[in-house]
Design a protein around this motif. Sequence first.
Motif, short mmCIF file in Angstrom:
data_model
loop_
_atom_site.label_atom_id
_atom_site.label_comp_id
_atom_site.label_asym_id
_atom_site.label_seq_id
_atom_site.Cartn_x
_atom_site.Cartn_y
_atom_site.Cartn_z
N ARG A 1 8.73 10.04 -8.29
CA ARG A 1 7.53 9.28 -8.59
C ARG A 1 7.51 8.87 -10.05
O ARG A 1 7.13 7.76 -10.41
CB ARG A 1 6.28 10.12 -8.25
CG ARG A 1 4.98 9.39 -8.55
CD ARG A 1 3.83 10.33 -8.93
NE ARG A 1 4.09 11.15 -10.08
CZ ARG A 1 4.00 10.73 -11.36
NH1 ARG A 1 3.69 9.49 -11.64
NH2 ARG A 1 4.24 11.56 -12.34
N GLN A 2 7.97 9.77 -10.92
CA GLN A 2 8.01 9.49 -12.36
C GLN A 2 8.95 8.32 -12.68
O GLN A 2 8.66 7.51 -13.54
CB GLN A 2 8.43 10.75 -13.14
CG GLN A 2 8.34 10.58 -14.65
CD GLN A 2 6.91 10.30 -15.11
OE1 GLN A 2 5.96 10.89 -14.64
NE2 GLN A 2 6.77 9.36 -16.05
N THR A 3 10.04 8.24 -11.95
CA THR A 3 10.98 7.13 -12.15
C THR A 3 10.30 5.80 -11.81
O THR A 3 10.41 4.82 -12.56
CB THR A 3 12.24 7.31 -11.29
OG1 THR A 3 12.90 8.51 -11.71
CG2 THR A 3 13.20 6.15 -11.43
N ARG B 1 0.82 -1.22 0.00
CA ARG B 1 0.00 0.00 0.00
C ARG B 1 0.85 1.27 0.00
O ARG B 1 0.60 2.22 0.74
CB ARG B 1 -0.97 -0.01 1.17
CG ARG B 1 -1.97 -1.13 1.06
CD ARG B 1 -3.01 -1.08 2.13
NE ARG B 1 -3.97 -2.15 1.89
CZ ARG B 1 -4.69 -2.71 2.81
NH1 ARG B 1 -4.60 -2.30 4.05
NH2 ARG B 1 -5.53 -3.67 2.52
N LEU B 2 1.89 1.22 -0.86
CA LEU B 2 2.76 2.40 -1.01
C LEU B 2 2.38 3.13 -2.29
O LEU B 2 2.11 2.50 -3.31
CB LEU B 2 4.23 1.96 -1.12
CG LEU B 2 4.89 1.34 0.08
CD1 LEU B 2 6.28 0.82 -0.28
CD2 LEU B 2 5.00 2.35 1.21
N SER B 3 2.39 4.45 -2.23
CA SER B 3 2.20 5.23 -3.45
C SER B 3 3.53 5.24 -4.21
O SER B 3 4.59 4.92 -3.64
CB SER B 3 1.79 6.66 -3.12
OG SER B 3 2.85 7.34 -2.44
N GLN B 4 3.48 5.60 -5.46
CA GLN B 4 4.73 5.72 -6.23
C GLN B 4 5.63 6.77 -5.59
O GLN B 4 6.84 6.58 -5.51
CB GLN B 4 4.42 6.10 -7.69
CG GLN B 4 3.80 4.99 -8.48
CD GLN B 4 3.47 5.41 -9.90
OE1 GLN B 4 3.30 6.60 -10.19
NE2 GLN B 4 3.36 4.43 -10.79
N GLU B 5 5.02 7.84 -5.12
CA GLU B 5 5.80 8.91 -4.49
C GLU B 5 6.48 8.43 -3.21
O GLU B 5 7.67 8.69 -2.99
CB GLU B 5 4.89 10.11 -4.18
CG GLU B 5 5.64 11.32 -3.69
CD GLU B 5 4.77 12.56 -3.61
OE1 GLU B 5 5.28 13.57 -3.12
OE2 GLU B 5 3.59 12.51 -4.01
N LYS B 6 5.75 7.70 -2.37
CA LYS B 6 6.31 7.19 -1.11
C LYS B 6 7.45 6.21 -1.38
O LYS B 6 8.52 6.28 -0.76
CB LYS B 6 5.21 6.53 -0.28
CG LYS B 6 5.68 5.90 1.00
CD LYS B 6 6.13 6.93 2.03
CE LYS B 6 6.45 6.22 3.33
NZ LYS B 6 7.42 6.94 4.12
N LEU B 7 7.25 5.30 -2.35
CA LEU B 7 8.31 4.34 -2.69
C LEU B 7 9.52 5.08 -3.25
O LEU B 7 10.66 4.78 -2.88
CB LEU B 7 7.80 3.31 -3.71
CG LEU B 7 8.81 2.27 -4.16
CD1 LEU B 7 9.36 1.47 -2.98
CD2 LEU B 7 8.18 1.34 -5.20
N GLU C 1 7.59 0.79 -13.60
CA GLU C 1 6.39 -0.05 -13.62
C GLU C 1 5.84 -0.22 -15.03
O GLU C 1 5.25 -1.26 -15.35
CB GLU C 1 5.31 0.54 -12.70
CG GLU C 1 5.67 0.43 -11.24
CD GLU C 1 4.65 1.04 -10.29
OE1 GLU C 1 4.80 0.84 -9.07
OE2 GLU C 1 3.70 1.71 -10.76
N CYS C 2 6.06 0.76 -15.88
CA CYS C 2 5.60 0.67 -17.28
C CYS C 2 6.66 0.07 -18.20
O CYS C 2 6.47 0.01 -19.42
CB CYS C 2 5.22 2.06 -17.78
SG CYS C 2 3.79 2.77 -16.95
N ASN C 3 7.77 -0.35 -17.61
CA ASN C 3 8.89 -0.92 -18.37
C ASN C 3 9.45 0.03 -19.42
O ASN C 3 9.94 -0.40 -20.46
CB ASN C 3 8.50 -2.26 -19.02
CG ASN C 3 8.32 -3.35 -17.99
OD1 ASN C 3 9.16 -3.53 -17.12
ND2 ASN C 3 7.22 -4.07 -18.09
#
Length: 110
Positions: A29-31, A15-21, A36-38
């Motif tokens: 977050r964009q990275t 339950r992590l957001s992209q930003e938190k991870l 995730e989109c390869n």
Amino acid sequence: MDLGKNILTFRKKLRLSQEKLGDEIGVTRQTISNWECNLTTPDAYQLIALANALQVSMDTLVGNSQETILIEKVTNVEEEVMKANSLLKISIYILVFVVILLLFVFISSN
């Protein structure tokens, strides 16, 4: 599963957001989205940090679980056995045909 899908799956499981991870491993977050989109892939150091943040082994993260490797190997062996069986059947048919042909020639000559 591919790496991007694994990252997404394990991130959502925690339950992590992209930003938190991204914050946890020092990327944007964009990275995370690109991974995730390869579209891009993490380097070795990022992969280690990612596995730690997602609480999985690197093997699990990249899809090299023992179960996956064993299934792949068993599948490959099964395919090879099937090919060998097909070649054996063809060889037997050819042998039977040659024996019948030789018998026919032998009987015809007498």
